[in-house]
Design a protein around this motif. Structure first.
Motif, PDB file in Angstrom:
ATOM      1  N   TRP A  34       1.001  -1.292  -0.103  1.00 16.83           N
ATOM      2  CA  TRP A  34       0.061   0.038   0.143  1.00 16.83           C
ATOM      3  C   TRP A  34       0.922   1.180   0.151  1.00 16.83           C
ATOM      4  O   TRP A  34       1.668   1.376   0.828  1.00 16.83           O
ATOM      5  CB  TRP A  34      -0.822  -0.033   1.254  1.00 16.83           C
ATOM      6  CG  TRP A  34      -1.879  -1.016   1.141  1.00 16.83           C
ATOM      7  CD1 TRP A  34      -1.979  -1.988   1.875  1.00 16.83           C
ATOM      8  CD2 TRP A  34      -3.284  -0.684   0.446  1.00 16.83           C
ATOM      9  NE1 TRP A  34      -3.217  -2.713   1.564  1.00 16.83           N
ATOM     10  CE2 TRP A  34      -3.878  -1.950   0.665  1.00 16.83           C
ATOM     11  CE3 TRP A  34      -3.876   0.156  -0.279  1.00 16.83           C
ATOM     12  CZ2 TRP A  34      -5.343  -2.174   0.274  1.00 16.83           C
ATOM     13  CZ3 TRP A  34      -5.253  -0.057  -0.684  1.00 16.83           C
ATOM     14  CH2 TRP A  34      -5.854  -1.091  -0.375  1.00 16.83           C
ATOM     15  N   ARG A  36       0.633   5.643  -0.378  1.00 17.22           N
ATOM     16  CA  ARG A  36      -0.445   6.744  -0.460  1.00 17.22           C
ATOM     17  C   ARG A  36       0.120   8.333  -1.025  1.00 17.22           C
ATOM     18  O   ARG A  36       1.398   8.260  -0.815  1.00 17.22           O
ATOM     19  CB  ARG A  36      -0.729   7.049   0.809  1.00 17.22           C
ATOM     20  CG  ARG A  36       0.172   7.428   2.000  1.00 17.22           C
ATOM     21  CD  ARG A  36      -0.322   7.733   3.273  1.00 17.22           C
ATOM     22  NE  ARG A  36       0.628   7.993   4.279  1.00 17.22           N
ATOM     23  CZ  ARG A  36       0.384   8.121   5.437  1.00 17.22           C
ATOM     24  NH1 ARG A  36      -0.722   7.494   6.108  1.00 17.22           N
ATOM     25  NH2 ARG A  36       1.505   8.387   6.551  1.00 17.22           N
ATOM     26  N   TYR A  89      -4.804   6.550  -1.499  1.00 17.85           N
ATOM     27  CA  TYR A  89      -4.348   5.339  -0.965  1.00 17.85           C
ATOM     28  C   TYR A  89      -4.315   4.265  -2.277  1.00 17.85           C
ATOM     29  O   TYR A  89      -5.480   4.053  -3.059  1.00 17.85           O
ATOM     30  CB  TYR A  89      -4.991   4.612   0.020  1.00 17.85           C
ATOM     31  CG  TYR A  89      -4.500   5.150   1.435  1.00 17.85           C
ATOM     32  CD1 TYR A  89      -4.876   6.424   1.762  1.00 17.85           C
ATOM     33  CD2 TYR A  89      -3.509   4.406   2.253  1.00 17.85           C
ATOM     34  CE1 TYR A  89      -4.528   6.941   2.877  1.00 17.85           C
ATOM     35  CE2 TYR A  89      -3.193   5.010   3.496  1.00 17.85           C
ATOM     36  CZ  TYR A  89      -3.574   6.481   3.763  1.00 17.85           C
ATOM     37  OH  TYR A  89      -3.378   7.008   5.006  1.00 17.85           O
TER      38      TYR A  89
END
Length: 119
Positions: A34, A36, A89
């Motif tokens: 992940w 962002r 995200y």
């Protein structure tokens, strides 16, 4: 193909769980991550999972990354959210089963989901 979901508008201290569903039959052999990106800032690493997990310091103890290989899905449980967590995200996949915090090392990207944390 990666499809991220679960973003939204929450207040500081609240929780959200992001999901990222992947297509294909090789999910279990992928590093999932992940990242962002906040307005006006570069994309930054948040967390990754192979057989182990890796987190950026600012989310340690608050965020948890997990995966369900049977469902081809990776999750990001975000607790104790702060206004500085506000960003789009993105989930990402890397064909090499090895941790990396560099976005250039990831081969596939989802479309992004907006997380907004109000104070």
């Amino acid at each position: 193909q990666l499809q991220a979901s679960g973003g939204g508008l929450v207040q500081a201290g609240d929780s959200l769980r992001l999901s990222c569903a992947a297509s294909g039959r090789l999910f279990s052999s992928l590093t999932m991550g992940w990242f962002r990106q906040a307005p006006g800032k570069e994309r930054e690493f948040v967390a990754a999972i192979t057989w182990t997990t890796l987190y950026t310091d600012s989310v340690k103890g608050r965020f948890t990354i997990s995966r369900d290989n049977a469902k081809n899905t990776v999750y990001l449980q975000m607790n104790s959210l702060k206004p500085e967590d506000t960003a789009v995200y993105y989930c990402a996949a890397r064909r090499v089963m090895s941790h990396s915090i560099m976005s250039a090392d990831y081969d596939y990207w989802g479309q992004g989901t907006q997380v907004t944390v109000s104070s």
